[in-house]
Write an enzyme that holds these catalytic residues in place. Structure first.
Site, PDB file in Angstrom:
ATOM      1  N   CYS A  91     -37.714 -67.418  36.032  1.00  0.00           N
ATOM      2  CA  CYS A  91     -36.441 -66.722  36.252  1.00  0.00           C
ATOM      3  C   CYS A  91     -35.457 -67.033  35.120  1.00  0.00           C
ATOM      4  CB  CYS A  91     -35.892 -67.055  37.630  1.00  0.00           C
ATOM      5  SG  CYS A  91     -34.838 -65.729  38.239  1.00  0.00           S
TER       6      CYS A  91
ATOM      7  N   GLU B 149     -43.300 -70.181  42.509  1.00  0.00           N
ATOM      8  CA  GLU B 149     -43.376 -71.408  43.323  1.00  0.00           C
ATOM      9  C   GLU B 149     -43.310 -71.125  44.816  1.00  0.00           C
ATOM     10  OE1 GLU B 149     -40.844 -70.436  41.466  1.00  0.00           O
ATOM     11  OE2 GLU B 149     -38.892 -71.130  42.200  1.00  0.00           O
TER      12      GLU B 149
ATOM     13  N   HIS C 102     -40.304 -65.819  41.070  1.00  0.00           N
ATOM     14  CA  HIS C 102     -40.450 -67.221  41.505  1.00  0.00           C
ATOM     15  C   HIS C 102     -41.849 -67.477  42.078  1.00  0.00           C
ATOM     16  CE1 HIS C 102     -36.279 -68.538  41.022  1.00  0.00           C
ATOM     17  NE2 HIS C 102     -35.995 -67.266  41.236  1.00  0.00           N
TER      18      HIS C 102
HETATM   19  N1  GLN Z   1     -28.916 -66.393  36.707  1.00  0.00           N
HETATM   20  C1  GLN Z   1     -30.029 -65.553  36.436  1.00  0.00           C
HETATM   21  C2  GLN Z   1     -29.881 -64.178  37.066  1.00  0.00           C
HETATM   22  O1  GLN Z   1     -29.113 -64.007  37.977  1.00  0.00           O
HETATM   23  C3  GLN Z   1     -31.334 -66.185  36.875  1.00  0.00           C
HETATM   24  C4  GLN Z   1     -31.444 -66.334  38.341  1.00  0.00           C
HETATM   25  C5  GLN Z   1     -32.508 -67.319  38.761  1.00  0.00           C
HETATM   26  O2  GLN Z   1     -32.981 -68.106  37.946  1.00  0.00           O
HETATM   27  N2  GLN Z   1     -32.868 -67.323  40.034  1.00  0.00           N
HETATM   28  O3  GLN Z   1     -30.541 -63.257  36.691  1.00  0.00           O
END
Ligand code: GLN
Length: 542
Positions: free
Chosen positions: A381, A509, A507
């Protein structure tokens, strides 16, 4: 007919109610029962999505896009029960729903009160999980018995036996039996008091799970049984596990908690088949390799903030017969001391998700180090967004390239707000959330790891890879290894000439299990094992 198990906790918080509930769920599934799991949280936030990781730990995202408590991660890792929005309610959600009903006039002029309106709403949320294809619903009540906030939940579950039948309900209470060094003995009084509070509320626990550093002897158990009014066999010891959380279900099973449940409900079931679980522990105890992974984020000192990532790294280790040592490194320390100094010697790097500017440059620098030194890397992410920033600045020569999340007026906004997010002001539940399909490029590392080119993964973000820079970054060497099915959103980037450099907008994970490691985590560990063997060979150490 669906039966209900309620899990409460007393004396102190952090007793591991989530793990215990998940373990009970797992044992009942292993005996062929169909289980649903639910967590009720007494705080007033509508969900943990808006809470700081310092306060709450990670936000666990489900397929349906709900942002939930991290205990739901334990439920998913230990069981195969379907988890949905209906599996996690907070005081905030309960009140919101009652207040919305009141505004619609549904209470017909009555005074709306905690009892019965709030308690009825809670009861309904529990009973709604009962269905013809569910044998047992396990509902965990967050917080500690005796807290003001928990009272409506405890009152609601006290009433459920009246609706569902006492014989179909079981109350399991987790408690602490501390060892007092000065006295040289275990103390049962806190347990007696916490059960006393439950009994005042009208709940007589059926089983006590006693968390303890030292073994309880029979006289301790007899004392607890007598004063807390439970049979001796229902006083169960749960000793601290210093080796692995995956021992918890096996230890509960050796204390026959599954038999107690089945006997209580009069259910006949075959013995539990726990071979897969024994295999996990065997692999953890007898690793063939060892690797060290650096986790570079901004909550280094706060393990719960990256809970599922730690777990998924362990799963990768289980799959690859490898002991994984994870060291969390504060990305601001990288800014101060440099990646070379802090990352040399590691076999792999993970940069997790996150929000906010603090520590960003340290993450970008760490990734640049992994890129240049061919250190196996998994970006998640925000970790993927930082990988794109590094590639833009250092491969494509776009000085000052950045994400508009951190530098609104950057000359090269390689990461920008998603179209669907333009104009979104409200904070809770408004990101791109939950399961989304992605299509992988043939021949990519991701496609090889997954063994397929169509995947579904969970998301939680507002920003994305800026399509306008796609050609330029590809030409500079950043491979686009996965996109949304229509090709418009970049989901995975890789470096081709690198042993393992995979960064993903989602994600992974959240979908890793001890019995089925996520392919990207087991891929990272495999690459780290190779790296470790190579560096041992280079330095003459085996
Ligand atoms: N801050 C980033 C976004 O909103 C990444 C979000 C995250 O890592 N969950 O796109």
């Amino acid at each position: 007919m669906t039966r209900h198990i309620f899990v409460t906790g007393g004396v102190v918080s952090s007793l591991g109610k989530g793990l215990t509930s998940a373990s009970i769920g797992m044992l009942l599934e292993a005996r062929g029962l169909r289980v649903r799991m639910q967590k009720l949280d007494p705080y007033i936030n509508v969900d943990p999505g808006t809470m700081s990781p310092y306060q709450h730990g990670e936000v666990y995202v489900l397929d349906d896009g709900s942002e939930t408590d991290l205990d739901l991660g334990h439920y998913e890792r230990f069981t195969s029960t379907p988890l949905t929005r209906e599996c996690n309610y907070t005081t905030g959600q309960i009140y919101l729903s009652v207040i919305n009903k009141e505004r619609r006039g549904e209470f017909l002029g009555k005074t709306v009160q905690v009892i019965p309106h709030i308690t009825n709403e809670i009861k309904q949320k529990v009973l709604d999980l009962a269905s013809s294809d569910t044998d047992i619903v396990i509902t965990e009540i967050g917080g500690t018995v005796g807290d003001i906030e928990s009272l409506p939940f405890l009152e609601a579950i006290r009433q459920i036996p009246l609706a569902a039948g006492r014989e179909n309900c079981m109350f399991i209470h987790l408690t602490l039996v501390p060892y007092l060094k000065a006295a040289g003995e275990l103390k049962t009084k806190p347990t007696q008091h916490s059960v006393g509070i439950l009994r005042q509320i009208g709940i007589q626990p059926d089983v006590l799970v006693c968390r303890t550093e030292r073994g309880l002897d029979v006289s301790d158990r007899e004392k607890i049984a007598l004063f807390c009014n439970v049979p001796l066999e229902a006083v169960i010891e749960e000793r601290d596990k210093d080796f692995s959380i995956y021992e918890v279900p096996l230890s509960l099973q050796s204390n026959r908690i599954d038999d107690l449940v089945l006997r209580r409900f009069g259910i006949q079931a075959p013995p539990a088949d726990l071979d897969a679980w024994h295999d996990i522990l065997h692999r953890l105890r007898n690793p063939e390799h060892e690797v060290s992974i650096a986790l570079v984020g901004k909550y280094a000192e706060h393990r719960d903030a990256y809970k599922s990532i730690y777990e998924a790294l362990d799963h990768g280790g289980i799959a690859r017969h490898t002991q994984v040592r994870v060291q969390a490194i504060n990305s601001e320390d990288i800014e101060r001391e440099g990646a070379e100094r802090l990352l040399a010697g590691f076999d792999g790097l993970v940069v997790p998700g996150g929000f906010g500017e603090r520590g960003i440059e340290g993450k970008v620098e760490a990734i640049g180090f992994a890129r240049a030194r061919k250190l196996p890397f998994l970006g998640i992410c925000l970790g993927m967004q930082c990988a794109v920033i590094d590639a833009a600045r250092n491969l494509a020569g776009l000085a000052d390239a950045h994400s508009t999340e951190f530098a609104r007026n950057t000359p090269h906004p390689v990461i920008c707000l998603m179209d669907e997010q333009q104009g979104v002001e409200a904070k809770g539940g408004t990101m791109r959330l939950g399961a989304q399909t992605a299509v992988l490029a043939e021949g990519s590392k991701a496609a090889a790891a997954y063994g397929t080119t169509r995947i579904s993964e969970r998301h939680r973000h507002r920003y994305e890879f800026n399509e306008r820079y796609r050609r330029q970054l590809e030409e500079a060497g950043l491979a686009i290894a996965g996109t949304s099915p229509d090709g418009s959103l970049v989901e995975i980037v890789e470096l081709v000439d690198h042993p393992w450099f995979v960064a993903v907008q989602f994600h992974p994970e959240f979908k890793s299990k001890p019995t089925a490691a996520h392919p990207l985590f087991s891929g990272l560990i495999a690459a780290a094992v190779e790296r470790h063997a190579g560096s041992a060979w280079a330095t003459g150490n085996s």
